[in-house]
Design an enzyme around this catalytic site. Structure first.
Site, short mmCIF file in Angstrom:
data_model
loop_
_atom_site.label_atom_id
_atom_site.label_comp_id
_atom_site.label_asym_id
_atom_site.label_seq_id
_atom_site.Cartn_x
_atom_site.Cartn_y
_atom_site.Cartn_z
N MET A 177 0.83 -1.20 0.00
CA MET A 177 0.00 0.00 0.00
C MET A 177 0.87 1.25 0.00
SD MET A 177 -3.06 -0.93 2.64
CE MET A 177 -2.01 -1.85 3.75
N GLN B 249 5.87 -4.30 -6.84
CA GLN B 249 4.69 -4.01 -7.67
C GLN B 249 4.93 -2.77 -8.51
OE1 GLN B 249 0.90 -2.23 -6.28
NE2 GLN B 249 0.00 -4.22 -6.72
N CYS C 218 -5.32 0.11 -9.26
CA CYS C 218 -5.39 1.39 -8.56
C CYS C 218 -6.47 2.29 -9.19
CB CYS C 218 -4.04 2.09 -8.59
SG CYS C 218 -4.11 3.71 -7.82
N LYS D 37 -2.42 -7.89 -9.84
CA LYS D 37 -3.43 -7.46 -8.87
C LYS D 37 -4.41 -6.57 -9.62
CE LYS D 37 -5.02 -5.57 -4.86
NZ LYS D 37 -4.60 -4.21 -4.53
N ASN E 269 -9.27 -10.27 -2.28
CA ASN E 269 -8.91 -9.04 -1.57
C ASN E 269 -10.15 -8.14 -1.41
OD1 ASN E 269 -7.76 -5.93 -2.54
ND2 ASN E 269 -7.08 -6.80 -0.60
N GLY E 270 -10.15 -7.42 -0.30
CA GLY E 270 -11.21 -6.45 -0.07
C GLY E 270 -12.01 -6.75 1.18
N ASP E 271 -11.87 -5.88 2.18
CA ASP E 271 -12.69 -5.94 3.40
C ASP E 271 -12.39 -7.13 4.31
OD1 ASP E 271 -13.80 -3.73 2.23
OD2 ASP E 271 -15.76 -4.64 1.83
N ARG F 221 -5.99 -2.75 4.38
CA ARG F 221 -6.24 -1.76 5.42
C ARG F 221 -6.23 -2.30 6.83
NH1 ARG F 221 -11.42 0.63 2.51
NH2 ARG F 221 -11.56 -1.58 2.06
C1 LIG Z 1 -3.57 3.85 1.62
C2 LIG Z 1 -3.74 2.76 0.60
C3 LIG Z 1 -2.74 2.56 -0.33
C4 LIG Z 1 -2.87 1.54 -1.28
N1 LIG Z 1 -1.85 1.31 -2.15
C5 LIG Z 1 -1.91 0.22 -2.95
C6 LIG Z 1 -0.81 -0.12 -3.78
O1 LIG Z 1 0.21 0.57 -3.82
N2 LIG Z 1 -0.92 -1.25 -4.54
C7 LIG Z 1 -2.04 -2.04 -4.51
O2 LIG Z 1 -2.08 -3.07 -5.18
N3 LIG Z 1 -3.10 -1.71 -3.78
C8 LIG Z 1 -3.05 -0.61 -2.99
N4 LIG Z 1 -4.12 -0.31 -2.20
C9 LIG Z 1 -5.35 -1.15 -2.28
C10 LIG Z 1 -5.26 -2.30 -1.30
O3 LIG Z 1 -4.17 -3.13 -1.61
C11 LIG Z 1 -6.53 -3.14 -1.34
O4 LIG Z 1 -6.73 -3.62 -2.64
C12 LIG Z 1 -7.76 -2.39 -0.91
O5 LIG Z 1 -7.49 -1.50 0.15
C13 LIG Z 1 -8.88 -3.35 -0.48
O6 LIG Z 1 -8.40 -4.29 0.45
P1 LIG Z 1 -8.53 -4.08 2.05
O7 LIG Z 1 -10.00 -3.95 2.35
O8 LIG Z 1 -7.90 -5.30 2.64
O9 LIG Z 1 -7.80 -2.82 2.38
C14 LIG Z 1 -4.03 0.72 -1.28
C15 LIG Z 1 -5.03 0.96 -0.35
C16 LIG Z 1 -4.91 1.96 0.59
C17 LIG Z 1 -6.02 2.18 1.58
#
Ligand SMILES: Cc1cc2nc3c(=O)[nH]c(=O)nc-3n(C[C@H](O)[C@H](O)[C@H](O)COP(=O)(O)O)c2cc1C
Length: 312
Positions: A1, A54, A84, A123, A186-188, A211
């Site tokens: 992230m 990545q 993204c 991804k 992935n997600g939530d 997150r």
């Molecule tokens: C602050 C932030 C930065 C993120 N940066 C990336 C990133 O650099 N590469 C990526 O694949 N996903 C990035 N994401 C997305 C997360 O990897 C993920 O797909 C998304 O937050 C949903 O999953 P979660 O609910 O587990 O957070 C980012 C998310 C957040 C909140």
């Protein structure tokens, strides 16, 4: 992230049970121009392996040249960000922007796979918007050109981060009889129960967690403990949080020097110490002190003063 998964944070996640960690996404355009911000993100510690680097972009030549650059740093995986949703990325056709041009997505993946002997993974999201979800077909096409694993965020680009992630289409990808490569959901995934649901009800090969780890690198351990015992790990104590903050700061200083290390670790403190009442003064000191010694002194004070705070 982005702005979260720096090497010190990844090292903490690894220690707490993460099986694979990834760098922040890195701009291919930045890499080929030798932009300091992009190049620094290539740094990896031996102890965090297996680690994926990545990259994102939409220009074939830039992506291929980036593969060459990334390869020199010898990660275990090269991951392509096709997910993204941020406007400045999408407007250039990169990140989730590529979901509007599946042929280009396939072409970039195919050429990048040919360019390197490292495993290339992807991804992505379910699709550009609700009406254009073709993730089962997309995943198959990526597999066919040599993608070694796919991680899918159960939202469309149009959703950004709104609504709930839908895992059913991710399970459809997994259940496609033609699919051989690992499919990660992935997600939530915000609790060990949710991780278990992804494994048992949706049958996915792995969970990619974002997150829930912010301020909580222990999340991986919490999930694994739950998988093994069906009970929750005890809450993480204040002392453990202070220790993580200390180690994070020290690793950042060793990596980037005092000035940058102190500056860049600031954004993590609020997360480590979330929920402590009357903490504002200490948080302010942590995020405004320029000298590492002052931040470390604040940590010591916090450890003494709030030792009895109970986290849940
Ligand atoms: C602050 C932030 C930065 C993120 N940066 C990336 C990133 O650099 N590469 C990526 O694949 N996903 C990035 N994401 C997305 C997360 O990897 C993920 O797909 C998304 O937050 C949903 O999953 P979660 O609910 O587990 O957070 C980012 C998310 C957040 C909140």
């Amino acid at each position: 992230m982005e702005d979260v998964s720096d090497p010190p944070f990844r090292a903490l996640c690894k220690e707490q049970g993460a099986d694979v960690v990834y760098t922040e996404f890195i701009s291919s355009e930045g890499l080929i121009r030798d932009a300091a911000k992009s190049v620094m993100k290539l740094d990896i510690y031996e102890k965090e392996r297996p680690v994926g680097i990545q990259i994102f972009g939409a220009n074939l030549d830039s992506m291929l040249r980036s593969v060459d650059i990334v390869e020199q740093t010898n990660p275990d995986i090269i991951d392509i960000n096709f997910g993204c949703p941020v406007k400045k990325v999408v407007s250039k056709g990169a990140g989730a922007g590529i979901l509007k041009d599946i042929c280009l997505m396939e072409k970039l993946t195919s050429e990048m796979v040919k360019r390197t002997s490292l495993p290339v993974t992807v991804k992505t999201r379910l699709g550009w918007d609700h009406d254009s979800i073709k993730i089962v077909e997309v995943a198959e096409r990526l597999q066919d050109v040599g993608c070694k694993a796919i991680a899918i965020h159960g939202r469309t680009r149009a959703q950004m981060y709104k609504g709930n992630a839908d895992w059913a289409p991710i399970a459809e990808v997994k259940n496609n009889p033609r699919m051989q490569i690992p499919v990660f959901g992935n997600g939530d995934i915000s609790s060990p129960e949710r991780a278990m649901e992804m494994r048992d009800q949706y049958g996915l090969d792995g969970a990619m967690i974002g997150r829930a780890t912010i301020g909580n690198p222990w999340f991986f351990k919490q999930v694994k403990h739950f998988f093994e015992t069906s009970t929750h790990l005890r809450p993480i104590t204040l002392t453990e949080r202070v220790e993580a903050a200390r180690r994070h700061l020290q690793m950042a200083i060793d990596w980037k020097g005092e000035k940058l290390g102190v500056f860049e670790t600031r954004r993590h403190y609020t997360n480590y110490f979330k929920g402590i009442p009357n903490f504002k003064e200490y948080r302010m000191r942590m995020v405004t002190s320029d000298a590492a010694s002052d931040v470390f002194a604040t940590f010591d004070e916090v450890e003494d003063l709030f030792a009895h705070h109970e986290f849940n």
